[in-house]
Design a protein around this motif. Structure first.
Motif, PDB file in Angstrom:
ATOM      1  N   ILE A  40       0.869  -1.177   0.000  1.00  0.00           N
ATOM      2  CA  ILE A  40       0.000   0.000   0.000  1.00  0.00           C
ATOM      3  C   ILE A  40       0.907   1.228   0.000  1.00  0.00           C
ATOM      4  O   ILE A  40       1.820   1.321   0.824  1.00  0.00           O
ATOM      5  N   GLY A  41       0.678   2.157  -0.923  1.00  0.00           N
ATOM      6  CA  GLY A  41       1.485   3.385  -0.988  1.00  0.00           C
ATOM      7  C   GLY A  41       0.891   4.446  -0.082  1.00  0.00           C
ATOM      8  O   GLY A  41      -0.092   5.093  -0.430  1.00  0.00           O
ATOM      9  N   ALA A  42       1.482   4.624   1.101  1.00  0.00           N
ATOM     10  CA  ALA A  42       0.884   5.497   2.122  1.00  0.00           C
ATOM     11  C   ALA A  42       1.152   6.979   1.894  1.00  0.00           C
ATOM     12  O   ALA A  42       0.537   7.825   2.540  1.00  0.00           O
ATOM     13  N   ALA A  43       2.045   7.308   0.956  1.00  0.00           N
ATOM     14  CA  ALA A  43       2.467   8.707   0.802  1.00  0.00           C
ATOM     15  C   ALA A  43       1.325   9.621   0.384  1.00  0.00           C
ATOM     16  O   ALA A  43       1.345  10.813   0.663  1.00  0.00           O
ATOM     17  N   SER A  44       0.314   9.069  -0.296  1.00  0.00           N
ATOM     18  CA  SER A  44      -0.801   9.908  -0.734  1.00  0.00           C
ATOM     19  C   SER A  44      -2.016   9.789   0.181  1.00  0.00           C
ATOM     20  O   SER A  44      -3.109  10.187  -0.188  1.00  0.00           O
ATOM     21  N   MET A  45      -1.819   9.263   1.388  1.00  0.00           N
ATOM     22  CA  MET A  45      -2.956   8.983   2.270  1.00  0.00           C
ATOM     23  C   MET A  45      -2.902   9.775   3.571  1.00  0.00           C
ATOM     24  O   MET A  45      -1.872   9.805   4.231  1.00  0.00           O
ATOM     25  N   TYR A  46      -4.053  10.351   3.948  1.00  0.00           N
ATOM     26  CA  TYR A  46      -4.188  10.892   5.301  1.00  0.00           C
ATOM     27  C   TYR A  46      -4.204   9.706   6.272  1.00  0.00           C
ATOM     28  O   TYR A  46      -4.527   8.580   5.873  1.00  0.00           O
ATOM     29  N   PRO A  47      -3.874   9.937   7.556  1.00  0.00           N
ATOM     30  CA  PRO A  47      -3.818   8.828   8.511  1.00  0.00           C
ATOM     31  C   PRO A  47      -5.069   7.940   8.517  1.00  0.00           C
ATOM     32  O   PRO A  47      -4.964   6.720   8.499  1.00  0.00           O
ATOM     33  N   GLU A  48      -6.270   8.569   8.486  1.00  0.00           N
ATOM     34  CA  GLU A  48      -7.497   7.753   8.553  1.00  0.00           C
ATOM     35  C   GLU A  48      -7.706   6.945   7.262  1.00  0.00           C
ATOM     36  O   GLU A  48      -8.314   5.873   7.270  1.00  0.00           O
ATOM     37  N   VAL A  49      -7.168   7.443   6.150  1.00  0.00           N
ATOM     38  CA  VAL A  49      -7.287   6.719   4.874  1.00  0.00           C
ATOM     39  C   VAL A  49      -6.406   5.471   4.896  1.00  0.00           C
ATOM     40  O   VAL A  49      -6.811   4.395   4.441  1.00  0.00           O
ATOM     41  N   LEU A  50      -5.198   5.595   5.462  1.00  0.00           N
ATOM     42  CA  LEU A  50      -4.331   4.424   5.558  1.00  0.00           C
ATOM     43  C   LEU A  50      -4.988   3.347   6.431  1.00  0.00           C
ATOM     44  O   LEU A  50      -4.958   2.162   6.083  1.00  0.00           O
ATOM     45  N   VAL A  51      -5.599   3.756   7.531  1.00  0.00           N
ATOM     46  CA  VAL A  51      -6.294   2.791   8.407  1.00  0.00           C
ATOM     47  C   VAL A  51      -7.324   2.007   7.596  1.00  0.00           C
ATOM     48  O   VAL A  51      -7.381   0.771   7.645  1.00  0.00           O
ATOM     49  N   GLU A  52      -8.113   2.724   6.815  1.00  0.00           N
ATOM     50  CA  GLU A  52      -9.160   2.091   5.990  1.00  0.00           C
ATOM     51  C   GLU A  52      -8.549   1.103   4.984  1.00  0.00           C
ATOM     52  O   GLU A  52      -9.040  -0.014   4.806  1.00  0.00           O
ATOM     53  N   HIS A  53      -7.440   1.505   4.339  1.00  0.00           N
ATOM     54  CA  HIS A  53      -6.815   0.642   3.329  1.00  0.00           C
ATOM     55  C   HIS A  53      -6.198  -0.604   3.964  1.00  0.00           C
ATOM     56  O   HIS A  53      -6.284  -1.698   3.400  1.00  0.00           O
ATOM     57  N   VAL A  54      -5.604  -0.453   5.143  1.00  0.00           N
ATOM     58  CA  VAL A  54      -5.023  -1.608   5.838  1.00  0.00           C
ATOM     59  C   VAL A  54      -6.137  -2.584   6.237  1.00  0.00           C
ATOM     60  O   VAL A  54      -6.026  -3.797   6.036  1.00  0.00           O
ATOM     61  N   GLN A  55      -7.237  -2.043   6.776  1.00  0.00           N
ATOM     62  CA  GLN A  55      -8.363  -2.900   7.182  1.00  0.00           C
ATOM     63  C   GLN A  55      -8.929  -3.662   5.979  1.00  0.00           C
ATOM     64  O   GLN A  55      -9.179  -4.875   6.045  1.00  0.00           O
ATOM     65  N   VAL A  67       3.378  -1.911   3.687  1.00  0.00           N
ATOM     66  CA  VAL A  67       3.067  -0.488   3.472  1.00  0.00           C
ATOM     67  C   VAL A  67       4.361   0.228   3.121  1.00  0.00           C
ATOM     68  O   VAL A  67       5.407  -0.033   3.736  1.00  0.00           O
ATOM     69  N   ASN A  68       4.305   1.091   2.129  1.00  0.00           N
ATOM     70  CA  ASN A  68       5.455   1.921   1.762  1.00  0.00           C
ATOM     71  C   ASN A  68       5.263   3.324   2.325  1.00  0.00           C
ATOM     72  O   ASN A  68       4.225   3.951   2.086  1.00  0.00           O
ATOM     73  N   ILE A  69       6.258   3.797   3.074  1.00  0.00           N
ATOM     74  CA  ILE A  69       6.175   5.152   3.664  1.00  0.00           C
ATOM     75  C   ILE A  69       7.445   5.943   3.384  1.00  0.00           C
ATOM     76  O   ILE A  69       8.521   5.575   3.857  1.00  0.00           O
ATOM     77  N   PRO A  70       7.353   7.044   2.637  1.00  0.00           N
ATOM     78  CA  PRO A  70       8.505   7.940   2.528  1.00  0.00           C
ATOM     79  C   PRO A  70       8.703   8.665   3.855  1.00  0.00           C
ATOM     80  O   PRO A  70       7.742   9.101   4.481  1.00  0.00           O
ATOM     81  N   MET A  71       9.960   8.777   4.285  1.00  0.00           N
ATOM     82  CA  MET A  71      10.265   9.418   5.580  1.00  0.00           C
ATOM     83  C   MET A  71       9.863  10.895   5.625  1.00  0.00           C
ATOM     84  O   MET A  71       9.748  11.474   6.701  1.00  0.00           O
ATOM     85  N   LEU A  72       9.689  11.503   4.457  1.00  0.00           N
ATOM     86  CA  LEU A  72       9.354  12.928   4.413  1.00  0.00           C
ATOM     87  C   LEU A  72       7.876  13.171   4.727  1.00  0.00           C
ATOM     88  O   LEU A  72       7.438  14.314   4.836  1.00  0.00           O
ATOM     89  N   TYR A  73       7.098  12.091   4.842  1.00  0.00           N
ATOM     90  CA  TYR A  73       5.655  12.234   5.047  1.00  0.00           C
ATOM     91  C   TYR A  73       5.365  12.990   6.346  1.00  0.00           C
ATOM     92  O   TYR A  73       5.905  12.666   7.407  1.00  0.00           O
ATOM     93  N   PRO A  74       4.504  14.031   6.279  1.00  0.00           N
ATOM     94  CA  PRO A  74       4.294  14.875   7.470  1.00  0.00           C
ATOM     95  C   PRO A  74       3.645  14.157   8.648  1.00  0.00           C
ATOM     96  O   PRO A  74       3.922  14.466   9.796  1.00  0.00           O
ATOM     97  N   ILE A  76       3.972  11.037   9.700  1.00  0.00           N
ATOM     98  CA  ILE A  76       4.612   9.717   9.791  1.00  0.00           C
ATOM     99  C   ILE A  76       4.342   9.011  11.118  1.00  0.00           C
ATOM    100  O   ILE A  76       4.169   7.796  11.153  1.00  0.00           O
ATOM    101  N   GLU A  77       4.216   9.774  12.224  1.00  0.00           N
ATOM    102  CA  GLU A  77       3.944   9.132  13.526  1.00  0.00           C
ATOM    103  C   GLU A  77       2.616   8.390  13.503  1.00  0.00           C
ATOM    104  O   GLU A  77       2.516   7.256  13.978  1.00  0.00           O
ATOM    105  N   GLU A  78       1.589   9.024  12.922  1.00  0.00           N
ATOM    106  CA  GLU A  78       0.268   8.372  12.849  1.00  0.00           C
ATOM    107  C   GLU A  78       0.324   7.122  11.987  1.00  0.00           C
ATOM    108  O   GLU A  78      -0.259   6.092  12.320  1.00  0.00           O
ATOM    109  N   HIS A  79       1.034   7.237  10.864  1.00  0.00           N
ATOM    110  CA  HIS A  79       1.151   6.070   9.973  1.00  0.00           C
ATOM    111  C   HIS A  79       1.861   4.907  10.662  1.00  0.00           C
ATOM    112  O   HIS A  79       1.446   3.755  10.552  1.00  0.00           O
TER     113      HIS A  79
END
Length: 315
Positions: A40-55, A67-74, A76-79
């Motif tokens: 799942i490419g998390a870079a284009s997802m708000y925190p609640e959107v990633l939750v939905e995609h993981v579920q 899940v792929n997460i770029p470190m620059l993502y604002p 990142i703690e929520e992800h």
């Protein structure tokens, strides 16, 4: 090839790239169900959107996914909290320092893979304790290394110095390309562009068609002063090229880039003013098909090519 398949608990050493605006739960679960590793490419997802995609991904497959997460993502703690809370087994990190999160993730028994474009950063990631490396050549779509090292030279150079498993990326979209990467020393491959043009990709249909229509020479690496990115040449790219003729400052480039340019292009289908990120392999992509079929065809072509190579005469 046991390294990667054993490490992730998958059938084939074939990983789908976690691409911004392309890699939602549908694509990730389809690739995992076909025997590869879906991301799942998390870079284009708000925190609640990633939750939905993981579920949704967990419901759609009983196989491992990541899940792929770029470190620059604002956010990142929520992800990272989502990944730990929902016991996502594998994380691919990129665009930043792997030391920041690797120990935390590994403490929760999560496998960590870091994406690099040079030997230097591959060794830094190994030192940070990651389980494997993705070495991505200059042919790749989207964000890219400044060194412009091609996959064919990067893989053996990284392999020569690396002690952990190595995944090749950049310019790989066929079974023959997969075999070539393995011959150069890769333990597995990561494939992005070919899966961007799949039925399950969350990209806009117009962008998928633009990938199919792209020919050799239709993509270019640009915006190196900000973060190098490989794009299909379109009206937006022409504006970038014109601005470059004036020796622009990074601020001027940022101003032209504006906000949500990639979303406009890949997710909303604005082929004129959007940022269309795709790899050079797009010149070999001629159709949009189910992700499971892409996996099956790549593995069949890999096996056929391997047989053909074994028939070559000894020199």
């Amino acid at each position: 090839m046991g390294n990667i398949t054993d490490l992730f608990g998958i059938q084939y050493p074939l990983i789908q790239g976690g691409m911004i605006w392309n890699s939602g739960w549908r694509l990730a679960s389809a690739v995992s169900n076909a025997g590869g590793l879906g991301l799942i490419g998390a870079a284009s997802m708000y925190p609640e959107v990633l939750v939905e995609h993981v579920q949704k991904c967990k419901k759609a497959t009983d196989k491992p996914f990541g899940v792929n997460i770029p470190m620059l993502y604002p956010n990142i703690e929520e992800h990272m909290k989502t990944i730990v809370d929902y016991k996502v087994p594998i994380v691919f990190t990129s665009a930043g320092n792997p030391k920041l999160w690797t120990a935390h993730l590994k403490k929760h028994n999560i496998k960590v893979v870091h994406v690099v474009s040079s030997v230097k950063f591959a060794l830094k990631a190994q030192e940070a304790g990651v389980d494997a490396i993705v070495a991505e050549g200059f042919e790749a779509g989207g964000h890219n290394g400044r060194e412009e090292t091609t996959t064919m030279t990067l893989i053996p150079m990284v392999k020569e110095q690396l002690k952990i498993p190595l995944i090749a990326a950049g310019g790989i979209g066929t079974g023959r390309g997969m075999l070539a990467a393995m011959v150069l020393g890769a333990d597995g491959v990561q494939v992005g562009s070919r899966f961007a043009a799949s039925e399950e990709s969350s990209a806009h249909q117009l962008f998928k068609q633009a990938i199919v229509d792209a020919k050799e020479g239709d993509t270019v690496l640009t915006l190196k002063e900000l973060a190098p990115v490989r794009l299909i040449k379109n009206k937006f790219y022409e504006q970038v090229a014109q601005l470059y003729q004036t020796s622009p400052s990074p601020e001027q480039l940022k101003q032209l880039l504006g906000r949500a340019r990639a979303k406009r292009g890949m997710f909303e289908g604005d082929l004129e003013d959007g940022e269309l990120e795709i790899g050079q392999i797009s010149g070999l992509i001629h159709d949009i098909k189910p992700a499971g079929q892409i996996v099956a065809e790549m593995i069949a072509e890999y096996n056929l090519a391997k047989k053909e190579v074994s028939l070559l005469p000894d020199l």
